[in-house]
Design an enzyme around this catalytic site. Sequence first.
Site, PDB file in Angstrom:
ATOM      1  N   GLY A 155      15.414  13.490  -5.122  1.00  0.00           N
ATOM      2  CA  GLY A 155      14.368  13.029  -4.580  1.00  0.00           C
ATOM      3  C   GLY A 155      13.722  11.854  -5.018  1.00  0.00           C
TER       4      GLY A 155
ATOM      5  N   ASN B  23      18.967  21.375   2.593  1.00  0.00           N
ATOM      6  CA  ASN B  23      17.967  22.160   2.065  1.00  0.00           C
ATOM      7  C   ASN B  23      16.536  21.501   2.666  1.00  0.00           C
ATOM      8  OD1 ASN B  23      16.242  24.024   0.687  1.00  0.00           O
ATOM      9  ND2 ASN B  23      16.913  22.861  -1.169  1.00  0.00           N
TER      10      ASN B  23
ATOM     11  N   HIS C  60      18.272  26.510  -8.049  1.00  0.00           N
ATOM     12  CA  HIS C  60      17.898  24.909  -7.669  1.00  0.00           C
ATOM     13  C   HIS C  60      17.098  24.631  -9.047  1.00  0.00           C
ATOM     14  CE1 HIS C  60      16.193  21.486  -5.834  1.00  0.00           C
ATOM     15  NE2 HIS C  60      17.022  21.661  -4.810  1.00  0.00           N
TER      16      HIS C  60
ATOM     17  N   GLU D 135      14.261  23.021  -8.857  1.00  0.00           N
ATOM     18  CA  GLU D 135      12.934  23.274  -8.472  1.00  0.00           C
ATOM     19  C   GLU D 135      12.215  24.447  -9.127  1.00  0.00           C
ATOM     20  OE1 GLU D 135      12.915  19.811  -5.171  1.00  0.00           O
ATOM     21  OE2 GLU D 135      12.922  21.919  -4.474  1.00  0.00           O
TER      22      GLU D 135
ATOM     23  N   SER E 166      20.018  12.550  -3.651  1.00  0.00           N
ATOM     24  CA  SER E 166      19.651  11.496  -3.020  1.00  0.00           C
ATOM     25  C   SER E 166      21.044  11.224  -1.943  1.00  0.00           C
ATOM     26  CB  SER E 166      19.130  10.487  -3.831  1.00  0.00           C
ATOM     27  OG  SER E 166      18.250  10.545  -4.350  1.00  0.00           O
TER      28      SER E 166
ATOM     29  N   LYS F 119      13.766  22.771   2.054  1.00  0.00           N
ATOM     30  CA  LYS F 119      12.602  23.051   1.022  1.00  0.00           C
ATOM     31  C   LYS F 119      11.511  23.561   1.797  1.00  0.00           C
ATOM     32  CE  LYS F 119      14.744  19.642  -1.998  1.00  0.00           C
ATOM     33  NZ  LYS F 119      14.513  18.808  -3.197  1.00  0.00           N
TER      34      LYS F 119
ATOM     35  N   GLU G 250      23.899  18.952  -9.096  1.00  0.00           N
ATOM     36  CA  GLU G 250      22.687  18.246  -8.943  1.00  0.00           C
ATOM     37  C   GLU G 250      22.056  17.607 -10.020  1.00  0.00           C
ATOM     38  OE1 GLU G 250      20.899  19.352  -4.613  1.00  0.00           O
ATOM     39  OE2 GLU G 250      20.150  20.877  -6.264  1.00  0.00           O
TER      40      GLU G 250
ATOM     41  N   GLY H 273      16.064  15.650   1.764  1.00  0.00           N
ATOM     42  CA  GLY H 273      15.355  14.917   2.460  1.00  0.00           C
ATOM     43  C   GLY H 273      15.978  14.374   3.457  1.00  0.00           C
TER      44      GLY H 273
END
Length: 243
Positions: free
Chosen positions: A171, A9, A96, A98, A204, A11, A165, A226
């Site tokens: 992150g 992803n 998600h 976020e 992570s 983002k 998640e 990431g």
Amino acid sequence: MRKPVIAGNWKMHMTCAQARDWMAAFLPLISDTPDDRHLVVAPPFTAISTLSDLSRGSKLELSSQNVHWEGEGAFTGEISPSMLQEHGVTYAIVGHSEPRKYFSESDEQINHRARSAQSHGLIPIVCVGESDEQRTRGEAERVIRRQVEQGLEGLDPATLVVAYEPIWAIGTGKTCEASEANRICGLIRSWVGSPDLIIQYGGSVKPANIDQLMAMSDIDGVLVGGASLDPESFGRIANYQTT
């Protein structure tokens, strides 16, 4: 047999030019990747067309980072299933943490998005997970079960991916212990009542822990943040080994 889904992803990262450079570096890394896994990347909407062209004929599939529950209409900033399918998108991330946090998305809205995805032939990746505070208070299982029961209502497990998640591990550099992630994924599978449901872990994920995670009995892939922005890193994750 559950076929793992390894998804990245991006983002709000990557211009089209950067996406082209990423693909040039990444595609050679998966030329010999076994066919026993799905490889997926979710770019920002602006780069979907670019990746669609560059991934044609490769092992890489595309996901969107969201999808709306209506086919068209006055929904500024949203995107419909047919718009995604025009570019060969096969998956759609919904729920998600976020958008749950920043846009106050409810389990009901997430369920509408997931149902829309399925009804139009997309495979929803429905994200669930608890916050650090909820886990500390001993509420993790209750929170996740509510998200599962409300977010997955009416969905067909045969064309569905659930991503566990834990919010506190996204992150942050903190990773849920593989055994604990496996336990939660097993609980989710039992709550849904489908032994063939694909359940990912996200939070992570990196080359250093991918092999251990994928060796777990109830983890059927990963949703990577990431670490998916670096083609070498995501290439190592895509080529995980469990033996």
